[in-house]
Design a protein around this motif. Structure first.
Motif, PDB file in Angstrom:
ATOM      1  N   TYR A 214       7.753  30.869  -2.280  1.00 40.54           N
ATOM      2  CA  TYR A 214       6.889  30.123  -3.199  1.00 40.54           C
ATOM      3  C   TYR A 214       6.943  28.629  -2.873  1.00 40.54           C
ATOM      4  O   TYR A 214       7.920  28.133  -2.308  1.00 40.54           O
ATOM      5  CB  TYR A 214       7.346  30.328  -4.649  1.00 40.54           C
ATOM      6  N   GLU A 215       5.902  27.937  -3.296  1.00 34.00           N
ATOM      7  CA  GLU A 215       5.860  26.494  -3.134  1.00 34.00           C
ATOM      8  C   GLU A 215       6.304  25.830  -4.436  1.00 34.00           C
ATOM      9  O   GLU A 215       5.786  26.135  -5.506  1.00 34.00           O
ATOM     10  CB  GLU A 215       4.449  26.034  -2.782  1.00 34.00           C
ATOM     11  N   TYR A 216       7.257  24.926  -4.325  1.00 34.22           N
ATOM     12  CA  TYR A 216       7.790  24.217  -5.483  1.00 34.22           C
ATOM     13  C   TYR A 216       7.544  22.724  -5.334  1.00 34.22           C
ATOM     14  O   TYR A 216       7.536  22.189  -4.211  1.00 34.22           O
ATOM     15  CB  TYR A 216       9.292  24.471  -5.632  1.00 34.22           C
ATOM     16  N   TRP A 217       7.390  22.070  -6.481  1.00 32.84           N
ATOM     17  CA  TRP A 217       7.165  20.626  -6.522  1.00 32.84           C
ATOM     18  C   TRP A 217       8.135  19.981  -7.504  1.00 32.84           C
ATOM     19  O   TRP A 217       8.453  20.549  -8.547  1.00 32.84           O
ATOM     20  CB  TRP A 217       5.743  20.312  -6.986  1.00 32.84           C
ATOM     21  N   GLY A 218       8.570  18.788  -7.160  1.00 26.53           N
ATOM     22  CA  GLY A 218       9.316  17.980  -8.105  1.00 26.53           C
ATOM     23  C   GLY A 218       8.369  17.229  -9.016  1.00 26.53           C
ATOM     24  O   GLY A 218       7.141  17.312  -8.865  1.00 26.53           O
ATOM     25  N   GLN A 219       8.936  16.470  -9.950  1.00 25.65           N
ATOM     26  CA  GLN A 219       8.110  15.745 -10.923  1.00 25.65           C
ATOM     27  C   GLN A 219       7.738  14.353 -10.449  1.00 25.65           C
ATOM     28  O   GLN A 219       6.908  13.694 -11.085  1.00 25.65           O
ATOM     29  CB  GLN A 219       8.850  15.683 -12.260  1.00 25.65           C
ATOM     30  N   GLY A 220       8.319  13.908  -9.364  1.00 24.73           N
ATOM     31  CA  GLY A 220       7.922  12.634  -8.780  1.00 24.73           C
ATOM     32  C   GLY A 220       8.850  11.486  -9.125  1.00 24.73           C
ATOM     33  O   GLY A 220       9.494  11.482 -10.184  1.00 24.73           O
ATOM     34  N   THR A 221       8.884  10.520  -8.225  1.00 22.21           N
ATOM     35  CA  THR A 221       9.631   9.287  -8.452  1.00 22.21           C
ATOM     36  C   THR A 221       8.744   8.118  -8.032  1.00 22.21           C
ATOM     37  O   THR A 221       8.109   8.162  -6.973  1.00 22.21           O
ATOM     38  CB  THR A 221      10.976   9.293  -7.705  1.00 22.21           C
ATOM     39  N   GLN A 222       8.691   7.093  -8.872  1.00 22.29           N
ATOM     40  CA  GLN A 222       7.777   5.980  -8.635  1.00 22.29           C
ATOM     41  C   GLN A 222       8.363   4.987  -7.631  1.00 22.29           C
ATOM     42  O   GLN A 222       9.511   4.565  -7.755  1.00 22.29           O
ATOM     43  CB  GLN A 222       7.472   5.251  -9.940  1.00 22.29           C
ATOM     44  N   VAL A 223       7.546   4.623  -6.662  1.00 20.94           N
ATOM     45  CA  VAL A 223       7.884   3.564  -5.707  1.00 20.94           C
ATOM     46  C   VAL A 223       6.849   2.451  -5.869  1.00 20.94           C
ATOM     47  O   VAL A 223       5.645   2.702  -5.752  1.00 20.94           O
ATOM     48  CB  VAL A 223       7.892   4.088  -4.267  1.00 20.94           C
ATOM     49  N   THR A 224       7.323   1.257  -6.142  1.00 18.00           N
ATOM     50  CA  THR A 224       6.439   0.106  -6.294  1.00 18.00           C
ATOM     51  C   THR A 224       6.879  -0.983  -5.330  1.00 18.00           C
ATOM     52  O   THR A 224       8.043  -1.405  -5.342  1.00 18.00           O
ATOM     53  CB  THR A 224       6.469  -0.434  -7.727  1.00 18.00           C
ATOM     54  N   VAL A 225       5.955  -1.403  -4.481  1.00 20.99           N
ATOM     55  CA  VAL A 225       6.237  -2.449  -3.496  1.00 20.99           C
ATOM     56  C   VAL A 225       5.437  -3.688  -3.891  1.00 20.99           C
ATOM     57  O   VAL A 225       4.208  -3.699  -3.815  1.00 20.99           O
ATOM     58  CB  VAL A 225       5.870  -2.007  -2.074  1.00 20.99           C
TER      59      VAL A 225
ATOM     60  N   GLU B 129       0.804  -1.221   0.000  1.00 20.64           N
ATOM     61  CA  GLU B 129       0.000   0.000   0.000  1.00 20.64           C
ATOM     62  C   GLU B 129       0.836   1.270   0.000  1.00 20.64           C
ATOM     63  O   GLU B 129       0.297   2.376  -0.108  1.00 20.64           O
ATOM     64  CB  GLU B 129      -0.968   0.019   1.191  1.00 20.64           C
ATOM     65  N   ASP B 130       2.147   1.152   0.107  1.00 18.62           N
ATOM     66  CA  ASP B 130       3.034   2.309  -0.040  1.00 18.62           C
ATOM     67  C   ASP B 130       3.317   2.613  -1.507  1.00 18.62           C
ATOM     68  O   ASP B 130       3.957   3.625  -1.819  1.00 18.62           O
ATOM     69  CB  ASP B 130       4.356   2.060   0.684  1.00 18.62           C
ATOM     70  N   THR B 131       2.874   1.750  -2.392  1.00 16.70           N
ATOM     71  CA  THR B 131       3.085   1.968  -3.822  1.00 16.70           C
ATOM     72  C   THR B 131       2.415   3.255  -4.270  1.00 16.70           C
ATOM     73  O   THR B 131       1.216   3.460  -4.045  1.00 16.70           O
ATOM     74  CB  THR B 131       2.520   0.782  -4.635  1.00 16.70           C
ATOM     75  N   ALA B 132       3.210   4.144  -4.873  1.00 22.82           N
ATOM     76  CA  ALA B 132       2.693   5.447  -5.289  1.00 22.82           C
ATOM     77  C   ALA B 132       3.779   6.214  -6.019  1.00 22.82           C
ATOM     78  O   ALA B 132       4.952   5.811  -6.020  1.00 22.82           O
ATOM     79  CB  ALA B 132       2.221   6.247  -4.082  1.00 22.82           C
ATOM     80  N   LEU B 133       3.381   7.329  -6.593  1.00 18.53           N
ATOM     81  CA  LEU B 133       4.332   8.302  -7.116  1.00 18.53           C
ATOM     82  C   LEU B 133       4.636   9.274  -5.979  1.00 18.53           C
ATOM     83  O   LEU B 133       3.714   9.864  -5.415  1.00 18.53           O
ATOM     84  CB  LEU B 133       3.733   9.023  -8.320  1.00 18.53           C
ATOM     85  N   TYR B 134       5.910   9.381  -5.620  1.00 18.08           N
ATOM     86  CA  TYR B 134       6.315  10.205  -4.489  1.00 18.08           C
ATOM     87  C   TYR B 134       6.875  11.543  -4.989  1.00 18.08           C
ATOM     88  O   TYR B 134       7.766  11.567  -5.849  1.00 18.08           O
ATOM     89  CB  TYR B 134       7.371   9.470  -3.645  1.00 18.08           C
ATOM     90  N   TYR B 135       6.345  12.614  -4.429  1.00 16.92           N
ATOM     91  CA  TYR B 135       6.727  13.966  -4.824  1.00 16.92           C
ATOM     92  C   TYR B 135       7.437  14.685  -3.675  1.00 16.92           C
ATOM     93  O   TYR B 135       7.013  14.610  -2.525  1.00 16.92           O
ATOM     94  CB  TYR B 135       5.488  14.786  -5.181  1.00 16.92           C
ATOM     95  N   CYS B 136       8.454  15.423  -4.034  1.00 14.60           N
ATOM     96  CA  CYS B 136       9.124  16.328  -3.112  1.00 14.60           C
ATOM     97  C   CYS B 136       8.473  17.706  -3.232  1.00 14.60           C
ATOM     98  O   CYS B 136       8.063  18.115  -4.323  1.00 14.60           O
ATOM     99  CB  CYS B 136      10.601  16.393  -3.489  1.00 14.60           C
ATOM    100  N   ASN B 137       8.407  18.405  -2.115  1.00 18.25           N
ATOM    101  CA  ASN B 137       7.749  19.701  -2.060  1.00 18.25           C
ATOM    102  C   ASN B 137       8.540  20.590  -1.101  1.00 18.25           C
ATOM    103  O   ASN B 137       9.018  20.105  -0.072  1.00 18.25           O
ATOM    104  CB  ASN B 137       6.313  19.467  -1.581  1.00 18.25           C
ATOM    105  N   ALA B 138       8.693  21.878  -1.440  1.00 18.85           N
ATOM    106  CA  ALA B 138       9.437  22.761  -0.555  1.00 18.85           C
ATOM    107  C   ALA B 138       8.941  24.190  -0.686  1.00 18.85           C
ATOM    108  O   ALA B 138       8.511  24.617  -1.764  1.00 18.85           O
ATOM    109  CB  ALA B 138      10.925  22.693  -0.880  1.00 18.85           C
ATOM    110  N   MET B 139       9.024  24.896   0.419  1.00 15.71           N
ATOM    111  CA  MET B 139       8.709  26.332   0.445  1.00 15.71           C
ATOM    112  C   MET B 139      10.041  27.064   0.355  1.00 15.71           C
ATOM    113  O   MET B 139      10.866  26.972   1.266  1.00 15.71           O
ATOM    114  CB  MET B 139       7.973  26.694   1.721  1.00 15.71           C
ATOM    115  N   ILE B 140      10.259  27.761  -0.749  1.00 14.11           N
ATOM    116  CA  ILE B 140      11.556  28.365  -1.035  1.00 14.11           C
ATOM    117  C   ILE B 140      11.416  29.839  -1.369  1.00 14.11           C
ATOM    118  O   ILE B 140      10.527  30.225  -2.145  1.00 14.11           O
ATOM    119  CB  ILE B 140      12.233  27.632  -2.213  1.00 14.11           C
TER     120      ILE B 140
END
Length: 121
Positions: free
Chosen positions: A108-119, A88-99
């Motif tokens: 501003y709030e910034y987001w990455g494009q994501g990295t896939q985690v599959t369990v 159930e941890d399987t998902a696209l994981y995004y980084c987010n930061a207030m910079i």
């Protein structure tokens, strides 16, 4: 121009571990809170873990005791150590930061494009 780039995702068996990294780069003045979010297929994006500039952390109940968030302020990095992974941890994981970009007074709030985690076994 500020950007966030995630790395470290992949396929892992249940019970295994992964470490995600997120690097902030560009014209950075100050990084405040940083966080990891995830979005599974058909579900809303949810907060997984967050860390303030003073290293205060909070976690989603579903990952407490299994995931650890940490940051390296000197390198503008944030990490997510994920242990005892479950399907159930399987998902696209995004980084987010207030910079706050350099020479600009606004944060501003910034987001990455994501990295896939599959369990999965």
């Amino acid at each position: 121009q500020v950007q966030l780039v995630e790395s470290g995702g992949g396929l892992v068996q249940p019970g295994g571990s992964l470490r995600l990294s997120c690097a902030a780069s560009g014209s950075i003045g100050r990084i405040n809170a940083m966080a990891w979010h995830r979005q599974a297929p058909g579900k809303q994006r949810e907060l997984v873990a967050a860390i303030t500039s003073g290293d205060n952390t909070n976690y989603a109940d579903s990952v407490k005791g299994r995931f650890t968030i940490a940051r390296d302020n000197a390198k503008n990095l944030v990490y997510l150590q994920m242990d005892s992974l479950k399907p159930e941890d399987t998902a696209l994981y995004y980084c987010n930061a207030m910079i706050r970009p350099r020479y600009i007074a606004t944060t501003y709030e910034y987001w990455g494009q994501g990295t896939q985690v599959t369990v999965s076994s």
